[in-house]
Design a protein around this motif. Structure first.
Motif, PDB file in Angstrom:
ATOM      1  N   ALA A  51       0.889  -1.423   0.039  1.00  0.00           N
ATOM      2  CA  ALA A  51       0.129   0.073  -0.158  1.00  0.00           C
ATOM      3  C   ALA A  51       0.854   1.124  -0.063  1.00  0.00           C
ATOM      4  O   ALA A  51       0.463   2.205  -0.625  1.00  0.00           O
ATOM      5  N   ARG A  52       1.961   1.222   0.991  1.00  0.00           N
ATOM      6  CA  ARG A  52       2.725   2.395   1.044  1.00  0.00           C
ATOM      7  C   ARG A  52       3.447   2.600  -0.399  1.00  0.00           C
ATOM      8  O   ARG A  52       3.670   4.117  -0.987  1.00  0.00           O
ATOM      9  N   ARG A  75       9.341   6.102   2.355  1.00  0.00           N
ATOM     10  CA  ARG A  75      10.072   6.010   3.393  1.00  0.00           C
ATOM     11  C   ARG A  75       9.566   4.995   4.201  1.00  0.00           C
ATOM     12  O   ARG A  75      10.235   4.102   4.897  1.00  0.00           O
ATOM     13  N   ARG A  76       8.387   4.994   4.564  1.00  0.00           N
ATOM     14  CA  ARG A  76       7.456   4.238   5.465  1.00  0.00           C
ATOM     15  C   ARG A  76       7.604   2.565   4.871  1.00  0.00           C
ATOM     16  O   ARG A  76       7.525   1.845   5.555  1.00  0.00           O
ATOM     17  N   ALA A  77       7.433   2.660   3.565  1.00  0.00           N
ATOM     18  CA  ALA A  77       7.596   1.287   2.853  1.00  0.00           C
ATOM     19  C   ALA A  77       8.617   0.529   3.021  1.00  0.00           C
ATOM     20  O   ALA A  77       8.886  -0.499   3.539  1.00  0.00           O
ATOM     21  N   LEU A  78       9.823   1.424   3.304  1.00  0.00           N
ATOM     22  CA  LEU A  78      11.073   0.596   3.371  1.00  0.00           C
ATOM     23  C   LEU A  78      11.232   0.347   5.014  1.00  0.00           C
ATOM     24  O   LEU A  78      11.963  -0.576   5.167  1.00  0.00           O
ATOM     25  N   VAL A  79      10.425   0.945   5.496  1.00  0.00           N
ATOM     26  CA  VAL A  79      10.488   0.551   6.981  1.00  0.00           C
ATOM     27  C   VAL A  79       9.955  -0.931   7.141  1.00  0.00           C
ATOM     28  O   VAL A  79      10.414  -1.941   7.866  1.00  0.00           O
ATOM     29  N   HIS A  80       8.765  -1.219   6.480  1.00  0.00           N
ATOM     30  CA  HIS A  80       8.071  -2.377   6.593  1.00  0.00           C
ATOM     31  C   HIS A  80       9.001  -3.348   5.510  1.00  0.00           C
ATOM     32  O   HIS A  80       9.164  -4.721   6.086  1.00  0.00           O
ATOM     33  N   ALA A  81       9.670  -2.822   4.611  1.00  0.00           N
ATOM     34  CA  ALA A  81      10.328  -3.844   3.786  1.00  0.00           C
ATOM     35  C   ALA A  81      11.646  -4.403   4.619  1.00  0.00           C
ATOM     36  O   ALA A  81      11.971  -5.563   4.368  1.00  0.00           O
ATOM     37  N   ARG A  82      12.238  -3.730   5.466  1.00  0.00           N
ATOM     38  CA  ARG A  82      13.450  -4.037   6.372  1.00  0.00           C
ATOM     39  C   ARG A  82      12.934  -5.127   7.196  1.00  0.00           C
ATOM     40  O   ARG A  82      13.636  -6.137   7.435  1.00  0.00           O
ATOM     41  N   GLN A  83      11.903  -4.899   7.731  1.00  0.00           N
ATOM     42  CA  GLN A  83      11.292  -6.002   8.716  1.00  0.00           C
ATOM     43  C   GLN A  83      10.995  -7.340   8.120  1.00  0.00           C
ATOM     44  O   GLN A  83      11.087  -8.398   8.527  1.00  0.00           O
ATOM     45  N   LEU A  84      10.535  -7.050   6.920  1.00  0.00           N
ATOM     46  CA  LEU A  84      10.010  -8.394   6.187  1.00  0.00           C
ATOM     47  C   LEU A  84      11.616  -8.954   5.311  1.00  0.00           C
ATOM     48  O   LEU A  84      11.412 -10.040   4.508  1.00  0.00           O
ATOM     49  N   GLY A  85      12.737  -8.233   5.284  1.00  0.00           N
ATOM     50  CA  GLY A  85      13.723  -8.862   4.676  1.00  0.00           C
ATOM     51  C   GLY A  85      13.811  -8.813   3.243  1.00  0.00           C
ATOM     52  O   GLY A  85      14.221  -9.340   2.535  1.00  0.00           O
ATOM     53  N   ARG A  86      13.145  -7.392   2.775  1.00  0.00           N
ATOM     54  CA  ARG A  86      12.900  -7.501   1.453  1.00  0.00           C
ATOM     55  C   ARG A  86      13.255  -5.844   1.202  1.00  0.00           C
ATOM     56  O   ARG A  86      12.890  -5.266   0.241  1.00  0.00           O
ATOM     57  N   TYR A  87      14.473  -5.568   2.042  1.00  0.00           N
ATOM     58  CA  TYR A  87      14.837  -4.067   1.759  1.00  0.00           C
ATOM     59  C   TYR A  87      15.291  -3.689   0.397  1.00  0.00           C
ATOM     60  O   TYR A  87      15.043  -2.696  -0.273  1.00  0.00           O
TER      61      TYR A  87
END
Length: 247
Positions: A51-52, A75-87
């Protein structure tokens, strides 16, 4: 009872309370799974990531675009991506979307929009993806600077700044290097015309320096060499006038 975001981390995905007795009832898709709560949190974060990114892309392409909001969404999308291991994958996707959006704007002649799109992406991504953005940003800045410099009656400060930044981002861009020297010479003439002999001298010193640096990258280029010679001759002349007038 179903879920709430972590107050300490506004970017965190919603998670179900560990002691929620109604988890299976309220989340039937995860009922009976030993790791149901973890899966719910992961899927929620995955949805938030998608969504972000989509929101950020839409904000870049909006009429008018909202570059600050787009940068915040990505920037918020990348926060989620880091937690999912998909940065890294998400970074690459963001860059691809920004490059495509900027290219469309560039082709339509919306050069400031193309520049702002790439600038927004550049504030979000890391150094590993930045070269992809910098190359296209350098071209957009050079084109904007040249178009504005050729506009009748244009003040040349902004075009000079665009071309200088283009050269800084991509020193091997011959067109930007040569155009920077030409525009700086024109800017020096404008300074002279406004009565600032010292301003003209300073700008011509910048022109000689910029064209000397350009020759380091293109040592056999006759146009750049000739432009440097002209800038040096003009600088020598202005210095003579400056010495005579004391201004």
């Amino acid at each position: 009872c179903r879920a709430r975001p972590c107050a300490a981390d506004p970017g965190a995905a919603p998670v179900c309370e560990p002691d929620c007795a109604r988890f299976d009832e309220l989340n039937p898709g995860y009922a009976g799974l030993a790791d149901g709560r973890e899966r719910l949190a992961r899927d929620a974060r995955d949805l938030a990531l998608h969504a972000r990114v989509t929101l950020g892309h839409d904000q870049l392409r909006a009429e008018p675009p909202d570059f600050d909001a787009a940068a915040a969404s990505l920037r918020r999308a990348l926060v989620h991506a880091r937690q999912l291991g998909r940065y890294r994958q998400t970074q690459a996707k963001i860059v691809g979307l920004a490059l495509a959006t900027a290219k469309d704007a560039h082709r339509a002649g919306l050069l400031s929009r193309a520049v702002a799109t790439l600038e927004a992406a550049r504030t979000v991504i890391g150094a590993n993806e930045r070269p992809r953005v910098d190359g296209q940003l350098a071209r957009a800045l050079a084109d904007r600077g040249i178009v504005e410099a050729n506009r009748e009656g244009s003040a040349l400060d902004a075009p000079a700044a665009d071309l200088r930044r283009s050269v800084d981002l991509s020193p091997h861009g011959r067109r930007a290097q040569l155009s920077l020297g030409i525009v700086l010479r024109g800017l020096a003439l404008q300074r002279w015309g406004s009565g600032s002999l010292s301003g003209a001298r300073t700008v011509l010193e910048d022109a000689v320096e910029a064209l000397t640096a350009a020759l380091a990258h293109f040592p056999d280029d006759p146009e750049i060499a000739e432009e440097r010679r002209r800038a040096q001759d003009e600088l020598d002349f202005v210095r003579e006038q400056f010495d005579e007038s004391g201004r």
